[in-house]
Write a protein that holds these residues in place. Structure first.
Motif, PDB file in Angstrom:
ATOM      1  N   ILE A 130       3.830   1.496  12.303  1.00  0.00           N
ATOM      2  CA  ILE A 130       2.791   2.010  11.203  1.00  0.00           C
ATOM      3  C   ILE A 130       3.511   2.136   9.355  1.00  0.00           C
ATOM      4  O   ILE A 130       4.641   3.138   9.693  1.00  0.00           O
ATOM      5  N   ARG A 131       3.263   1.483   8.543  1.00  0.00           N
ATOM      6  CA  ARG A 131       4.716   1.567   7.240  1.00  0.00           C
ATOM      7  C   ARG A 131       3.848   1.519   6.050  1.00  0.00           C
ATOM      8  O   ARG A 131       1.843   1.661   6.097  1.00  0.00           O
ATOM      9  N   LEU A 132       4.907   1.718   5.023  1.00  0.00           N
ATOM     10  CA  LEU A 132       4.008   1.306   3.847  1.00  0.00           C
ATOM     11  C   LEU A 132       3.845   0.143   3.330  1.00  0.00           C
ATOM     12  O   LEU A 132       5.197  -1.247   3.561  1.00  0.00           O
ATOM     13  N   GLN A 133       3.312  -0.463   2.526  1.00  0.00           N
ATOM     14  CA  GLN A 133       2.766  -1.591   1.839  1.00  0.00           C
ATOM     15  C   GLN A 133       2.978  -1.441   0.664  1.00  0.00           C
ATOM     16  O   GLN A 133       1.880  -0.905  -0.295  1.00  0.00           O
ATOM     17  N   ASN A 162       5.622   1.757 -11.301  1.00  0.00           N
ATOM     18  CA  ASN A 162       3.777   2.889 -11.253  1.00  0.00           C
ATOM     19  C   ASN A 162       3.528   2.147  -9.595  1.00  0.00           C
ATOM     20  O   ASN A 162       2.618   1.689  -9.247  1.00  0.00           O
ATOM     21  N   PRO A 163       4.222   3.175  -8.572  1.00  0.00           N
ATOM     22  CA  PRO A 163       3.936   1.996  -7.550  1.00  0.00           C
ATOM     23  C   PRO A 163       2.935   2.848  -6.786  1.00  0.00           C
ATOM     24  O   PRO A 163       3.121   4.212  -6.573  1.00  0.00           O
ATOM     25  N   HIS A 164       2.301   2.076  -6.376  1.00  0.00           N
ATOM     26  CA  HIS A 164       1.038   2.865  -5.054  1.00  0.00           C
ATOM     27  C   HIS A 164       1.321   1.983  -3.499  1.00  0.00           C
ATOM     28  O   HIS A 164       2.096   0.916  -3.354  1.00  0.00           O
ATOM     29  N   TYR A 165       1.543   2.373  -2.666  1.00  0.00           N
ATOM     30  CA  TYR A 165       1.255   2.467  -1.287  1.00  0.00           C
ATOM     31  C   TYR A 165       0.028   2.241  -0.367  1.00  0.00           C
ATOM     32  O   TYR A 165      -0.774   3.081  -0.444  1.00  0.00           O
ATOM     33  N   ARG A 166       0.170   1.443   0.929  1.00  0.00           N
ATOM     34  CA  ARG A 166      -0.565   1.352   1.402  1.00  0.00           C
ATOM     35  C   ARG A 166      -0.474   2.235   2.775  1.00  0.00           C
ATOM     36  O   ARG A 166       1.010   1.168   3.022  1.00  0.00           O
ATOM     37  N   VAL A 167      -0.919   2.736   3.781  1.00  0.00           N
ATOM     38  CA  VAL A 167      -0.640   2.677   5.012  1.00  0.00           C
ATOM     39  C   VAL A 167      -1.125   2.319   6.176  1.00  0.00           C
ATOM     40  O   VAL A 167      -2.679   1.532   6.246  1.00  0.00           O
ATOM     41  N   VAL A 168      -0.325   0.693   6.630  1.00  0.00           N
ATOM     42  CA  VAL A 168      -0.451   0.297   7.042  1.00  0.00           C
ATOM     43  C   VAL A 168       0.162  -0.579   8.361  1.00  0.00           C
ATOM     44  O   VAL A 168       1.174   0.649   8.822  1.00  0.00           O
ATOM     45  N   ARG A 201       7.128  -7.129   4.547  1.00  0.00           N
ATOM     46  CA  ARG A 201       7.024  -5.313   3.756  1.00  0.00           C
ATOM     47  C   ARG A 201       5.606  -5.848   3.224  1.00  0.00           C
ATOM     48  O   ARG A 201       4.872  -4.730   3.312  1.00  0.00           O
ATOM     49  N   ASP A 202       5.351  -6.742   2.292  1.00  0.00           N
ATOM     50  CA  ASP A 202       3.782  -7.181   1.588  1.00  0.00           C
ATOM     51  C   ASP A 202       3.245  -7.928   2.239  1.00  0.00           C
ATOM     52  O   ASP A 202       2.250  -8.673   1.373  1.00  0.00           O
ATOM     53  N   GLY A 203       3.820  -8.386   3.948  1.00  0.00           N
ATOM     54  CA  GLY A 203       3.114  -9.456   4.380  1.00  0.00           C
ATOM     55  C   GLY A 203       1.095  -9.092   4.770  1.00  0.00           C
ATOM     56  O   GLY A 203       1.357  -8.432   4.710  1.00  0.00           O
ATOM     57  N   LYS A 204       1.487 -10.391   6.028  1.00  0.00           N
ATOM     58  CA  LYS A 204       0.588 -10.000   6.696  1.00  0.00           C
ATOM     59  C   LYS A 204       0.049  -7.930   7.219  1.00  0.00           C
ATOM     60  O   LYS A 204       1.067  -7.897   7.759  1.00  0.00           O
ATOM     61  N   PHE A 205      -1.182  -7.562   7.486  1.00  0.00           N
ATOM     62  CA  PHE A 205      -1.401  -6.704   7.914  1.00  0.00           C
ATOM     63  C   PHE A 205      -2.152  -6.524   9.308  1.00  0.00           C
ATOM     64  O   PHE A 205      -3.321  -7.787   9.301  1.00  0.00           O
ATOM     65  N   ILE A 206      -2.667  -5.688  10.362  1.00  0.00           N
ATOM     66  CA  ILE A 206      -3.585  -5.285  10.931  1.00  0.00           C
ATOM     67  C   ILE A 206      -4.939  -4.460  10.561  1.00  0.00           C
ATOM     68  O   ILE A 206      -6.106  -5.230  10.530  1.00  0.00           O
ATOM     69  N   ASP A 207      -4.076  -3.786  10.332  1.00  0.00           N
ATOM     70  CA  ASP A 207      -5.264  -2.296   9.655  1.00  0.00           C
ATOM     71  C   ASP A 207      -4.105  -1.950   8.960  1.00  0.00           C
ATOM     72  O   ASP A 207      -3.636  -1.628   8.420  1.00  0.00           O
ATOM     73  N   ILE A 208      -5.723  -1.461   7.712  1.00  0.00           N
ATOM     74  CA  ILE A 208      -5.663  -0.518   6.171  1.00  0.00           C
ATOM     75  C   ILE A 208      -5.944   0.922   7.037  1.00  0.00           C
ATOM     76  O   ILE A 208      -6.757   1.142   7.163  1.00  0.00           O
ATOM     77  N   TYR A 253      -0.849   5.921  -0.228  1.00  0.00           N
ATOM     78  CA  TYR A 253      -0.233   6.391  -0.903  1.00  0.00           C
ATOM     79  C   TYR A 253      -0.170   6.692  -2.315  1.00  0.00           C
ATOM     80  O   TYR A 253       0.437   5.613  -2.577  1.00  0.00           O
ATOM     81  N   HIS A 254      -0.160   7.697  -3.160  1.00  0.00           N
ATOM     82  CA  HIS A 254       0.215   7.455  -5.234  1.00  0.00           C
ATOM     83  C   HIS A 254       1.612   8.338  -4.852  1.00  0.00           C
ATOM     84  O   HIS A 254       0.778   9.182  -5.350  1.00  0.00           O
ATOM     85  N   PRO A 255       2.642   8.274  -4.809  1.00  0.00           N
ATOM     86  CA  PRO A 255       4.060   8.998  -4.680  1.00  0.00           C
ATOM     87  C   PRO A 255       4.228   9.419  -6.526  1.00  0.00           C
ATOM     88  O   PRO A 255       4.194  11.058  -6.539  1.00  0.00           O
ATOM     89  N   ALA A 256       3.386   8.443  -7.664  1.00  0.00           N
ATOM     90  CA  ALA A 256       3.725   9.116  -8.602  1.00  0.00           C
ATOM     91  C   ALA A 256       2.767   9.487  -9.710  1.00  0.00           C
ATOM     92  O   ALA A 256       3.194  10.507 -10.754  1.00  0.00           O
ATOM     93  N   GLU A 257       1.839   9.647  -9.149  1.00  0.00           N
ATOM     94  CA  GLU A 257       0.602  11.093  -9.041  1.00  0.00           C
ATOM     95  C   GLU A 257       1.532  12.494  -9.951  1.00  0.00           C
ATOM     96  O   GLU A 257       1.798  13.089  -9.122  1.00  0.00           O
ATOM     97  N   VAL A 258       1.051  13.341 -10.314  1.00  0.00           N
ATOM     98  CA  VAL A 258       1.398  14.933 -10.680  1.00  0.00           C
ATOM     99  C   VAL A 258       1.630  15.291  -9.639  1.00  0.00           C
ATOM    100  O   VAL A 258       2.284  16.212  -9.102  1.00  0.00           O
TER     101      VAL A 258
END
Length: 88
Positions: free
Chosen positions: A4-7, A14-20, A28-35, A39-44
């Motif tokens: 279970i990792r971040l994509q 302006n990074p946004h990440y999916r937890v997959v 890292r940004d390749g094929k995944f099984i499920d979303i 996670y949006h760390p740059a938000e206030v």
């Protein structure tokens, strides 16, 4: 092994990440099984949205969270619930 990792998504600086849930051998940004959330760390206020039922399901199947995802899961209280379900 399933991790279970971040994509990473989003624009430059302006990074946004999916937890997959993904195979540990995939990139890292390749094929995944499920979303499982995002996670949006740059938000206030760091915005984290996680699907608790999906994460608990993958953890019970033996998926291993990475360090950062483990911190997110602990912050949301999902890890404590998972550990409590193991004691039963």
């Amino acid at each position: 092994m399933v991790k279970i990792r971040l994509q990473r998504t989003g624009a430059k600086n302006n990074p946004h990440y999916r937890v997959v849930a993904a195979d540990a051998r995939s990139p890292r940004d390749g094929k995944f099984i499920d979303i499982l959330g995002h996670y949006h760390p740059a938000e206030v206020k760091s915005q984290t949205v996680l699907d608790k039922d999906k994460i608990l399901g993958w953890l019970s199947k033996g998926a291993q969270p990475t360090g950062t995802v483990l911190n997110l899961i602990k912050h949301e209280g999902i890890w404590a619930e998972y550990k409590q379900s193991l004691k039963k």
